[in-house]
Enzyme design. Structure first.
Site, PDB file in Angstrom:
ATOM      1  N   GLU A  67       0.840  -1.199   0.000  1.00 18.97           N
ATOM      2  CA  GLU A  67       0.000   0.000   0.000  1.00 18.97           C
ATOM      3  C   GLU A  67       0.877   1.253   0.000  1.00 18.97           C
ATOM      4  O   GLU A  67       1.577   1.512   0.986  1.00 18.97           O
ATOM      5  CB  GLU A  67      -0.904   0.000   1.243  1.00 18.97           C
TER       6      GLU A  67
ATOM      7  N   GLU B  37     -12.047   2.660   4.530  1.00 19.42           N
ATOM      8  CA  GLU B  37     -11.159   2.741   5.695  1.00 19.42           C
ATOM      9  C   GLU B  37     -11.248   4.184   6.174  1.00 19.42           C
ATOM     10  O   GLU B  37     -10.524   5.062   5.703  1.00 19.42           O
ATOM     11  CB  GLU B  37      -9.722   2.372   5.289  1.00 19.42           C
TER      12      GLU B  37
END
Ligand code: LER
Ligand code: MN
Length: 267
Positions: A153, A247
């Site tokens: 990520e 998220e």
């Protein structure tokens, strides 16, 4: 679009995630709202009481697209690039337990903060980067044997000091020539680091295996100023088949944030 929601299984300092007394209640709320997936963030899989978690998920029929690992860095300082051999060893062991945990649902395992920060001094930086590659490849080979893929990520510069952009990360992955590694792109980090949402996603299309969504302020989509049009156009143009996983900061609370996300994105 397949939507999922990121939930922590352990209490954490990380604020952009759901966490509650009753995991079962969170699962049923997500199911009721129309989510198809639940992403699980786990500091240490060996401390999870699976008696509640596994049946709650399996009974709900929700998919677990990915397992987050960053809390092991936030809470315990575990890092794949640490100059200390003992720390790297512990981190690799921890990630292998994340892989085993993920194999219950064949989820992706996220390599975000757990890669650690590189030292600022040039020589030590190179050494730490080499350790990162070595540790990452060991975890990736272990995961591949279990049929689990890893996603790196790109994170913004205020959280970690390397692999901040999607382009940098896709170049890094192609240099490793490991087909078990892909990218998790996160719109919150992209808003800080990327020049052009569309080009960033489109240019790394073959590596985009997972996606985190949040608005510019990390609140639910629609409650900040990110224009998601080019992001979703790019995901469509690369024929993205994975989950879009929220998220986000739980403001004003979990239920309202989860409701806003799905109402805003599935219009
Ligand atoms: C984790 O997915 C993430 O996006 C990071 O900001 C964690 O600190
Ligand atoms: Mn993220």
């Amino acid at each position: 679009m397949k939507l999922s929601f990121a939930v922590s299984l352990q209490k954490t300092k990380f604020g952009a995630i759901a966490f509650g007394e009753s995991f079962t209640a969170i699962v049923s709320e997500l199911k009721k709202l129309g989510y198809q997936g639940i992403e699980l963030a786990v500091r240490n899989p060996n401390e999870i009481e699976m008696g509640e978690v596994k049946p709650a998920i399996d009974d709900s029929g929700l998919t677990v697209p990915a397992i987050g690992t960053g809390q092991a860095f936030i809470e315990e300082g575990l890092s794949l690039s640490s100059l200390e051999a003992g720390v790297r060893k512990k981190t690799i062991e921890r990630l292998k337990s994340h892989v085993d945990f993920a194999s219950q649902w064949r989820s992706l395992v996220i390599i975000g903060l757990i890669r650690g920060n590189l030292p600022l001094e040039e020589e030590k930086r190179g050494e730490a980067l080499a350790y990162f590659k070595e540790s990452l490849l060991e975890c990736s080979h272990f995961a591949k044997e279990k049929g689990i893929k890893l996603v790196i990520e790109p994170l913004n510069r205020y959280e970690i000091n390397f692999l901040n952009t999607i382009e940098e990360t896709s170049e890094f992955i192609s240099s490793l020539q490991d087909d078990n590694l892909g990218i998790l792109a996160d719109s919150f980090h992209m808003n800080i680091e990327e020049v052009d949402f569309y080009q960033s996603i489109f240019g790394a299309g073959k590596y985009i295996w997972h996606f985190h969504v949040a608005d510019s302020n990390r609140w639910a989509p629609g409650w900040g100023h990110t224009d998601f049009t080019s992001i979703f156009r790019a995901l469509q143009d690369i024929n993205y088949q994975g989950f879009v996983s929220a998220e986000i900061i739980q403001q004003p609370n979990f239920s309202e944030a989860a409701k806003q996300t799905i109402n805003y994105l599935i219009r």
